[in-house]
Design a protein around this motif. Structure first.
Motif, PDB file in Angstrom:
ATOM      1  N   VAL A  53      -2.524  -4.983  21.936  1.00 59.08           N
ATOM      2  CA  VAL A  53      -2.929  -3.655  21.532  1.00 59.08           C
ATOM      3  C   VAL A  53      -3.670  -3.844  20.333  1.00 59.08           C
ATOM      4  O   VAL A  53      -4.487  -2.574  19.944  1.00 59.08           O
ATOM      5  N   ASP A  54      -3.935  -4.643  19.671  1.00 63.20           N
ATOM      6  CA  ASP A  54      -5.116  -4.805  18.477  1.00 63.20           C
ATOM      7  C   ASP A  54      -6.351  -4.941  19.088  1.00 63.20           C
ATOM      8  O   ASP A  54      -7.570  -5.023  18.299  1.00 63.20           O
ATOM      9  N   PHE A  55      -6.597  -5.100  20.257  1.00 62.69           N
ATOM     10  CA  PHE A  55      -7.906  -5.057  21.127  1.00 62.69           C
ATOM     11  C   PHE A  55      -8.197  -3.995  22.053  1.00 62.69           C
ATOM     12  O   PHE A  55      -8.983  -4.288  22.710  1.00 62.69           O
ATOM     13  N   GLY A  56      -7.438  -2.958  21.776  1.00 57.43           N
ATOM     14  CA  GLY A  56      -8.121  -1.823  22.412  1.00 57.43           C
ATOM     15  C   GLY A  56      -7.197  -1.512  23.675  1.00 57.43           C
ATOM     16  O   GLY A  56      -7.515  -0.676  24.436  1.00 57.43           O
ATOM     17  N   VAL A  57      -6.345  -2.497  24.147  1.00 59.74           N
ATOM     18  CA  VAL A  57      -5.491  -2.337  25.274  1.00 59.74           C
ATOM     19  C   VAL A  57      -4.170  -1.143  25.033  1.00 59.74           C
ATOM     20  O   VAL A  57      -3.571  -1.644  23.966  1.00 59.74           O
ATOM     21  N   PRO A  58      -3.887  -0.270  25.859  1.00 60.38           N
ATOM     22  CA  PRO A  58      -2.788   0.478  25.353  1.00 60.38           C
ATOM     23  C   PRO A  58      -1.401  -0.013  25.812  1.00 60.38           C
ATOM     24  O   PRO A  58      -0.865   0.489  26.561  1.00 60.38           O
ATOM     25  N   GLN A  59      -1.161  -1.056  25.284  1.00 62.12           N
ATOM     26  CA  GLN A  59       0.376  -1.889  25.455  1.00 62.12           C
ATOM     27  C   GLN A  59       0.384  -2.672  24.325  1.00 62.12           C
ATOM     28  O   GLN A  59      -0.518  -3.589  24.003  1.00 62.12           O
TER      29      GLN A  59
ATOM     30  N   LEU B 180      -3.811   0.075  31.990  1.00 59.36           N
ATOM     31  CA  LEU B 180      -2.909  -0.399  31.069  1.00 59.36           C
ATOM     32  C   LEU B 180      -3.292  -1.710  30.430  1.00 59.36           C
ATOM     33  O   LEU B 180      -2.868  -2.171  29.466  1.00 59.36           O
ATOM     34  N   GLN B 181      -3.534  -2.509  31.532  1.00 58.35           N
ATOM     35  CA  GLN B 181      -3.917  -4.085  31.170  1.00 58.35           C
ATOM     36  C   GLN B 181      -5.373  -4.195  30.798  1.00 58.35           C
ATOM     37  O   GLN B 181      -5.648  -5.270  30.388  1.00 58.35           O
ATOM     38  N   GLY B 182      -6.065  -3.054  30.835  1.00 57.87           N
ATOM     39  CA  GLY B 182      -7.458  -3.296  30.346  1.00 57.87           C
ATOM     40  C   GLY B 182      -8.580  -3.857  31.302  1.00 57.87           C
ATOM     41  O   GLY B 182      -9.660  -4.037  31.060  1.00 57.87           O
ATOM     42  N   PHE B 183      -8.063  -3.663  32.612  1.00 57.75           N
ATOM     43  CA  PHE B 183      -9.062  -3.886  33.784  1.00 57.75           C
ATOM     44  C   PHE B 183      -9.797  -2.991  33.924  1.00 57.75           C
ATOM     45  O   PHE B 183      -9.682  -1.725  33.840  1.00 57.75           O
ATOM     46  N   PRO B 184     -10.970  -3.170  34.259  1.00 57.34           N
ATOM     47  CA  PRO B 184     -12.049  -2.391  34.486  1.00 57.34           C
ATOM     48  C   PRO B 184     -11.667  -1.586  36.029  1.00 57.34           C
ATOM     49  O   PRO B 184     -10.992  -2.252  36.756  1.00 57.34           O
ATOM     50  N   GLU B 185     -11.713  -0.310  36.060  1.00 60.61           N
ATOM     51  CA  GLU B 185     -11.330   0.541  37.531  1.00 60.61           C
ATOM     52  C   GLU B 185     -12.064   0.165  38.715  1.00 60.61           C
ATOM     53  O   GLU B 185     -11.502   0.219  39.692  1.00 60.61           O
ATOM     54  N   SER B 186     -13.249  -0.677  38.290  1.00 58.69           N
ATOM     55  CA  SER B 186     -14.011  -1.293  39.742  1.00 58.69           C
ATOM     56  C   SER B 186     -13.089  -2.394  40.078  1.00 58.69           C
ATOM     57  O   SER B 186     -13.370  -2.964  41.092  1.00 58.69           O
ATOM     58  N   TRP B 187     -12.313  -3.134  39.355  1.00 59.28           N
ATOM     59  CA  TRP B 187     -11.565  -4.357  39.573  1.00 59.28           C
ATOM     60  C   TRP B 187     -10.539  -4.009  40.847  1.00 59.28           C
ATOM     61  O   TRP B 187      -9.615  -3.336  40.627  1.00 59.28           O
ATOM     62  N   GLU B 188     -10.725  -4.706  42.076  1.00 61.44           N
ATOM     63  CA  GLU B 188      -9.721  -4.343  43.173  1.00 61.44           C
ATOM     64  C   GLU B 188      -8.762  -5.646  43.311  1.00 61.44           C
ATOM     65  O   GLU B 188      -9.078  -6.785  43.075  1.00 61.44           O
ATOM     66  N   PHE B 189      -7.403  -5.230  43.672  1.00 62.70           N
ATOM     67  CA  PHE B 189      -6.408  -6.265  43.833  1.00 62.70           C
ATOM     68  C   PHE B 189      -6.107  -6.387  45.218  1.00 62.70           C
ATOM     69  O   PHE B 189      -5.897  -5.186  45.754  1.00 62.70           O
ATOM     70  N   SER B 190      -5.808  -7.432  45.601  1.00 67.35           N
ATOM     71  CA  SER B 190      -5.348  -7.618  47.189  1.00 67.35           C
ATOM     72  C   SER B 190      -4.153  -7.791  47.287  1.00 67.35           C
ATOM     73  O   SER B 190      -3.117  -8.227  46.650  1.00 67.35           O
ATOM     74  N   GLY B 191      -3.680  -7.000  48.420  1.00 67.95           N
ATOM     75  CA  GLY B 191      -2.272  -6.862  48.991  1.00 67.95           C
ATOM     76  C   GLY B 191      -1.684  -5.823  48.996  1.00 67.95           C
ATOM     77  O   GLY B 191      -2.243  -4.697  48.643  1.00 67.95           O
ATOM     78  N   PRO B 192      -0.517  -5.582  49.529  1.00 68.51           N
ATOM     79  CA  PRO B 192       0.409  -4.430  49.423  1.00 68.51           C
ATOM     80  C   PRO B 192       0.607  -4.074  47.978  1.00 68.51           C
ATOM     81  O   PRO B 192       0.479  -4.749  47.133  1.00 68.51           O
ATOM     82  N   LYS B 193       1.442  -2.925  47.719  1.00 67.83           N
ATOM     83  CA  LYS B 193       1.661  -2.572  46.410  1.00 67.83           C
ATOM     84  C   LYS B 193       2.365  -3.461  45.488  1.00 67.83           C
ATOM     85  O   LYS B 193       1.835  -3.677  44.319  1.00 67.83           O
TER      86      LYS B 193
ATOM     87  N   VAL C 167      -9.905  -2.667  16.882  1.00 71.41           N
ATOM     88  CA  VAL C 167      -9.356  -1.470  16.723  1.00 71.41           C
ATOM     89  C   VAL C 167      -8.576  -1.152  15.568  1.00 71.41           C
ATOM     90  O   VAL C 167      -7.770  -1.995  15.159  1.00 71.41           O
ATOM     91  N   ASP C 168      -8.783   0.080  15.104  1.00 73.38           N
ATOM     92  CA  ASP C 168      -7.899   0.489  13.810  1.00 73.38           C
ATOM     93  C   ASP C 168      -6.689   0.996  14.128  1.00 73.38           C
ATOM     94  O   ASP C 168      -5.850   1.037  13.559  1.00 73.38           O
ATOM     95  N   GLU C 169      -6.828   2.109  15.290  1.00 72.93           N
ATOM     96  CA  GLU C 169      -5.688   2.593  15.854  1.00 72.93           C
ATOM     97  C   GLU C 169      -5.141   2.206  17.321  1.00 72.93           C
ATOM     98  O   GLU C 169      -6.265   2.138  18.001  1.00 72.93           O
ATOM     99  N   PRO C 170      -3.994   2.249  17.650  1.00 72.07           N
ATOM    100  CA  PRO C 170      -3.720   1.911  19.040  1.00 72.07           C
ATOM    101  C   PRO C 170      -4.189   3.064  19.876  1.00 72.07           C
ATOM    102  O   PRO C 170      -4.167   4.267  19.474  1.00 72.07           O
ATOM    103  N   THR C 171      -4.415   2.474  21.114  1.00 71.43           N
ATOM    104  CA  THR C 171      -4.558   3.159  22.327  1.00 71.43           C
ATOM    105  C   THR C 171      -3.224   3.859  22.823  1.00 71.43           C
ATOM    106  O   THR C 171      -2.455   3.056  23.121  1.00 71.43           O
ATOM    107  N   THR C 172      -3.170   5.021  23.254  1.00 72.36           N
ATOM    108  CA  THR C 172      -1.575   5.613  23.835  1.00 72.36           C
ATOM    109  C   THR C 172      -1.745   5.674  25.181  1.00 72.36           C
ATOM    110  O   THR C 172      -3.062   5.506  25.863  1.00 72.36           O
ATOM    111  N   VAL C 173      -0.736   5.532  25.842  1.00 68.85           N
ATOM    112  CA  VAL C 173      -0.513   5.423  27.270  1.00 68.85           C
ATOM    113  C   VAL C 173      -1.330   6.851  27.873  1.00 68.85           C
ATOM    114  O   VAL C 173      -1.828   6.942  28.795  1.00 68.85           O
ATOM    115  N   GLY C 174      -0.752   7.937  27.056  1.00 68.64           N
ATOM    116  CA  GLY C 174      -1.180   9.348  27.556  1.00 68.64           C
ATOM    117  C   GLY C 174      -2.965   9.307  27.480  1.00 68.64           C
ATOM    118  O   GLY C 174      -3.394   9.794  28.508  1.00 68.64           O
TER     119      GLY C 174
END
Length: 331
Positions: free
Chosen positions: A152-158, A281-294, A183-190
């Motif tokens: 959370v101290d590095f901009g991750v909302p977690q 919420l883990q800070g991955f870029p939205e372009s990062w794709e994950f392999s396999g089912p849900k 970061v000075d303030e945590p990023t929220t889930v919302g």
């Protein structure tokens, strides 16, 4: 100094490796024994040299590219975490910790970085491993730093704490300095998920985002031997419920136009986090794709070190190596 080089073991979905790449490290070799994780890595970084093999079986002499690197990093399976303490302990996690130290012995990188549970840095429970690491590496000329970082101290909302070992070749004094918060303030889930929650036209996305006004609890990937994935142990599920999120399961898609969000009416009227949103919420870029089912996708995501944390750690290691090189040149 030129570009920095890296060997990363137990890579998983690549959170640490991605962060280290962003910090200026070029991967020479990445190792993991999970086929889906390897598929994730090769899909996102086709030029990376990814080896499908168990660290316990890895022989660096068969991979000469693993020698003469600046950094050996390992985002290892977490030992005796609060989520697994009640389950049988096979000892594999500690064997992997020790195998990483032995690999450092073999390939002699300029620095070593290990991420694991927060207690690794200070708890009496892990004193035997800290003693082992020091005994094995100190005579090779490494200086040690043990510390805890929170994503959370590095901009991750977690809220996600990690125990970290960094060992750097001894130069002129203690050259490594742990990263400071970015970061000075945590990023929220919302704030992190509002845009994705509205992607299918859900009109209540903004109202929900205002309600989800705090960082997420730690995401837990769970075990391959368990059933479906969820958002963590009982305490985490309760925290998710206060944000109007059903933490007992994952969603296949974000809410549609007709979804009625009313947490007072129970889980069926709470939103569900999708694997793609968990990656945000883990800070991955939205372009990062994950392999396999849900479920396997979510497990890869939940086990990863957030890339922004990896980037901060990588920059701190890089600065130490540069200071060390400058001292050597001046001396």
């Amino acid at each position: 100094m030129g570009g920095l080089t890296l060997v990363d073991v137990c890579v998983g979905a690549g959170g640490l490796a991605l962060g280290l790449e962003q910090a200026g490290f070029e991967p020479r070799l990445l190792l993991d024994d999970d086929k889906r994780a390897v598929a994730t890595l090769t899909a996102n970084r086709p030029h990376w040299n990814v080896v499908l093999e168990d660290l316990l079986d890895f022989d660096p002499s068969e991979h000469p590219e693993s020698y003469d690197v600046d950094l050996l990093s390992a985002g290892l399976p977490r030992v005796k975490s609060s989520a697994t303490v009640s389950r049988p302990d096979s000892g594999e996690e500690e064997r992997l910790l020790r195998a990483t130290i032995f690999l450092a012995h073999a390939i002699k990188p300029r620095a070593v970085l290990i991420d694991n549970v927060p207690g690794l840095a200070h708890s009496d429970d892990y004193q035997p491993f800290r003693d082992f690491a020091r005994a094995e590496l100190a005579h090779l000329g490494y200086e040690f730093s043990w510390f805890v970082v929170d994503a959370v101290d590095f901009g991750v909302p977690q809220n996600r704490r990690s125990g970290v070992l960094v060992a750097v070749e001894r130069g002129h004094g203690n050259s490594f300095r742990p990263p400071v918060p970015t970061v000075d303030e945590p990023t929220t889930v919302g704030a992190a998920l509002r845009h994705s929650m509205s992607a299918r036209g859900w009109p209540d996305a903004a109202r929900w985002a205002a309600h989800a006004d705090r960082p997420a609890p730690t995401l837990v990937g769970g075990s391959k031997n368990r059933g479906g994935a969820d958002l963590g142990p009982t305490g985490s599920k309760k925290k998710w419920a206060t944000m109007g999120v059903n933490g007992h399961t994952l969603g296949d898609q974000v809410p549609g136009e007709d979804f009625v969000w009313d947490p007072e009416r129970g889980r069926d009227h709470m939103v569900k986090i999708t694997p793609e949103q968990a990656a945000i919420l883990q800070g991955f870029p939205e372009s990062w794709e994950f392999s396999g089912p849900k479920t396997p996708r979510y497990r890869q995501i939940g086990h990863a070190l957030p890339p922004p944390v990896g980037r901060a750690l990588g920059r701190a290691v890089a600065e130490a190596l540069k200071r060390d090189s400058a001292c050597r040149a001046a001396g």
